[in-house]
Every structure is written in structure tokens, then in C-alpha cells.
Design an enzyme around this catalytic site. Structure first.
Site, PDB file in Angstrom:
ATOM      1  CE1 TYR A 137      -3.539  -2.863  -0.080  1.00  0.00           C
ATOM      2  CE2 TYR A 137      -3.663  -2.266   2.678  1.00  0.00           C
ATOM      3  CZ  TYR A 137      -3.707  -3.092   1.384  1.00  0.00           C
ATOM      4  OH  TYR A 137      -4.970  -4.270   1.210  1.00  0.00           O
ATOM      5  CE  LYS A 175       1.115 -17.557  -2.777  1.00  0.00           C
ATOM      6  NZ  LYS A 175      -0.498 -18.869  -2.434  1.00  0.00           N
ATOM      7  CG  ASP A 212      -7.374  -4.552   3.618  1.00  0.00           C
ATOM      8  OD1 ASP A 212      -8.087  -4.230   4.937  1.00  0.00           O
ATOM      9  OD2 ASP A 212      -7.113  -3.656   3.611  1.00  0.00           O
ATOM     10  CG  ASP A 247     -12.546  -6.439   5.981  1.00  0.00           C
ATOM     11  OD1 ASP A 247     -12.448  -5.306   6.860  1.00  0.00           O
ATOM     12  OD2 ASP A 247     -12.957  -5.240   5.050  1.00  0.00           O
TER      13      ASP A 247
END
Ligand code: NAD
Length: 360
Positions: free
Chosen positions: A142, A191, A247, A251
Site C-alpha cells: 500500500y 506467502k 487487511d 475483514d
């Protein structure tokens, strides 16, 4: 003891939910012998209306002077057409940066009486959900280099995931510290089978784990984590993740615990001062109608007592009071499950939680 709290009510339902959180803090303070002093500051749409900018300098000064900050929510349709840097959300990002907050803490907790509104199969919900997701907040893709360029195959776009050891380790430290206060289990998400940044993430987290031999550390690939969260969320205690993975997973975790009206969060940095806020937005569709669920804001205040002020007993008392109110079948409309439940408004929900705190 005295604590100075910077209060940012914000826009939409912000003022109504923060009013209830303040009432809860005052009752808790009276019961346990603490004094909470509140000072209100402007942020977001209301700050734009009054001062022309979403984050006035006085708000930054007030927050940096305070022991901690409690925030409602910002934004709404009135300010949506403004340029990006003048929008309410820019004020929130600016405040997080001014306070040097780099880790976001989000508990995902399924209150026992709310199992009926959990979207997972009953057998899974029965095992309970009680986890904390620690997400790196100021690095990664980001904030990495991004752009577009023209190639022989047309326009190409790129975003860059960049992490350094300092960024990873300081967030990992918060996750290990959190695990030490709980069941001492930490799952670190990456990952690493594909991404180099994830391999550094894994190495840095393992090197930090040497300082916390009591915490059982497990690595989990992000795709597997997304599956495990719905297959058996009870396996998770503390989850550590990068900005983008955190993020998405936070959620997903929020969804399986019912309504966003129940979920609190904290953003932390190096010191004790934090920014505490519900995960939901300003809900303009129900603002001013006494319909919003104030519980996320109240639980955010409870997190502030625990993380910033070290008042665990007081924080637990607030959570227990919420649980008792829910067990009595009291619901705001967003968490309604059965016909036998009694639906109340924002103010009454806050009052009932205050009454339970007094009774504990
Ligand atoms: P939202 O979270 O405000 O609302 C989504 C849905 O959930 C709505 O139907 C709303 O009524 C409901 N809801 C939210 N909080 C609730 C509560 N406490 N009780 C009962 N129901 C609740 O998200 P949105 O509609 O996408 O965004 C509205 C505004 O909020 C936008 O301007 C957005 O930019 C802003 N926003 C702010 C924050 C923040 O301040 N941290 C976070 C997200 C969105």
C-alpha cells in the site's frame, strides 16, 4: 489515577456512539477509582466544515498531548466529491501518521449469545471464536512504489511490496507481547512459497521469536489462512500479518463474528498512546436515528483501558457487562437473530451496559 483522553466524535453516527462510550468510561472510572478527562477535537467532515481541512493542527497537538485517543468514525456523502487530500479519510490517515502508529490490533470475538448470527455452521460457531489480528499498518504494497508505463503490450501497471526487518520486527513484537497476555499461540501469515518479501517476513518473525520462547509460533500461507478462518476459527489465538494480508483476513474474521457494530480496533506505535476506534464507518444511512450499535465504540474504549492504561480488570468488566446485556436478549437491530429478542436503540443499549457495570 487521572487519564487524559482526546475524544474525536467525527461524522455520521460518530457522535452518538462516542457519547455512549464516554458514559461507560465515566461509570467504570467511578466504580474503580479513576478519573478520565475528555477533550474534544475535530477530524473528518466536521473539521472540513468548520476549518476547511480534515485534520486541523490543533487536533494533532491535542492527540499528541493526550494519554490516548478515542475516535468514532469519519466521512459521509457530503464530502465525497472533494479532492483526495481534502477528504475526511485523508484526515484519519494523517492522524495515524502524526501519531506514528504502525500496528493495527483487531480482536475478532464471538460473544456466546450472538452465536445465532454467526454465518458459519452451528457446529463451528459452537467451538467459539476469540482471536486478535495484528496487522502491519504503514508498510508493504500500500506504500511501495507504484505506477504505469507504456509497453509494446499496452499500458502496464505495477505496485511494489517492500518490507524491511525493522518494520516487520516492531509489529511482530506487538504480536508476541499480545500472545503473552493470552493463550501464547501466534500464527504468522505470509506467502513465502512465492514472495521474497514474505521470506524476509518469515525470517524476521522467527528471529523475534527467540525473545519469546514461551510463545508457540506457526507459519501459515495466506491462502490456507483464508480457508482455516472459516473451517475452524477456534484454532487461532493471535494472528500476525502484513498490511495487505491483514487487511483482507481481518475483514473475513470480522464477518464471521456477526455485525461490524460489535467490532473494536486499536492502532499502536512505540509508546502506550494509541488510537482506538470501531472498525465500522460513519453509517450515514442510520445517523441521528438512535439506531446505531454503540458496542464497537464501547469495546474500543475497553481496549484503550487495557492496552494504553494497563487497566485489565476494568476492561474485562466492560466486556462482561456487554455479554450480560446480550445474554438478557437485548439487541440493537443490526444483531437481531431471534424473535424473542428485545430491540433497543443506541442510547438504551449504552444505558443498559452502564447499569451492568455498576452491578458487577
Ligand atoms: P459503514 O461501516 O459506515 O456502514 C456499512 C453498513 O453497516 C451500513 O448499512 C451501516 O448502517 C451499518 N453499520 C455500520 N456501523 C454500524 C453500527 N454501529 N450499528 C449498526 N449498523 C452499522 O460503511 P460505508 O457505508 O461503506 O461508509 C460510510 C462512510 O464511512 C463513508 O464515508 C466511508 O468512507 C466512511 N468510513 C469511515 C471509516 C472510519 O472512520 N474509520 C471506516 C470505514 C468507512
Amino acid at each position: 489515577m487521572d487519564y487524559n483522553i482526546a475524544l474525536i466524535k467525527g461524522d455520521g453516527i460518530g457522535p452518538e456512539i462516542i457519547t455512549q462510550a464516554v458514559n461507560v468510561l465515566e461509570i467504570t472510572g467511578k466504580k474503580y477509582g479513576h478519573k478520565f478527562n475528555f477533550k474534544c477535537s475535530l477530524l473528518g467532515g466536521c473539521a472540513i466544515d468548520e476549518t476547511g481541512v480534515p485534520l486541523p493542527q490543533e487536533t494533532i497537538d491535542e492527540c499528541l498531548k493526550s494519554d490516548s485517543v478515542l475516535l468514532g468514525a469519519v466521512g459521509g456523502p457530503k464530502w465525497e466529491s472533494l479532492p483526495g487530500n481534502l477528504r475526511p479519510e485523508a484526515g484519519l490517515l494523517g492522524l495515524r501518521s502524526a501519531m506514528k502508529l504502525y500496528a493495527n490490533i483487531r480482536p475478532a470475538f464471538l460473544f456466546e449469545p450472538l452465536k445465532a448470527v454467526c454465518p458459519l455452521r452451528q457446529g463451528i460457531a459452537e467451538k467459539g471464536i476469540d482471536m486478535i489480528i495484528v496487522r502491519e499498518l504503514t508498510g508493504g504494497i500500500y506504500f511501495g512504489k507504484r505506477g504505469r508505463r507504456v509497453t509494446k503490450n499496452g499500458t502496464e501497471a505495477f505496485d511494489t511490496e517492500v518490507y524491511n526487518e525493522t518494520e516487520i520486527k516492531r509489529t511482530a513484537k506487538i504480536a508476541f507481547e499480545t500472545a503473552m497476555t493470552r493463550r501464547k499461540k501466534l500464527v504468522s501469515i505470509d506467502k513465502a512459497n512465492v514472495l521474497e518479501s514474505s521470506r524476509l517476513w518469515r525470517e524476521s518473525v522467527h528471529s523475534m521469536s527467540l525473545e519469546y520462547p514461551e510463545v508457540e509460533l506457526k507459519d501459515m500461507l495466506v491462502d490456507n489462512a483464508a480457508m482455516q478462518l472459516v473451517r475452524d476459527p477456534s484454532q487461532f489465538d493471535v494472528v500476525l500479518a502484513s498490511n495487505i494480508f491483514g487487511d483482507i483476513l481481518s475483514d473475513e474474521a470480522a464477518m464471521i463474528t456477526g455485525s461490524i457494530g460489535m467490532l473494536a480496533s486499536a492502532s499502536l506505535g512505540n509508546g502506550k498512546r494509541g488510537l482506538y476506534e470501531p472498525i465500522h464507518g460513519s453509517a450515514p444511512d442510520i445517523a441521528g436515528q438512535n439506531k446505531s450499535n454503540p458496542t464497537a465504540a464501547i469495546l474500543s474504549a475497553a481496549m484503550m483501558l487495557e492496552y494504553s492504561f494497563g487497566l485489565r480488570r476494568e476492561s474485562t468488566a466492560i466486556r462482561e457487562a456487554v455479554n450480560k446485556v446480550l445474554r438478557a436478549g437485548i439487541r440493537t437491530f443490526d444483531i437481531k437473530g431471534r424473535d424473542t429478542e428485545q430491540i433497543v436503540g443506541t442510547v438504551q443499549m449504552g444505558e443498559l451496559i452502564c447499569r451492568e457495570i455498576n452491578g458487577i
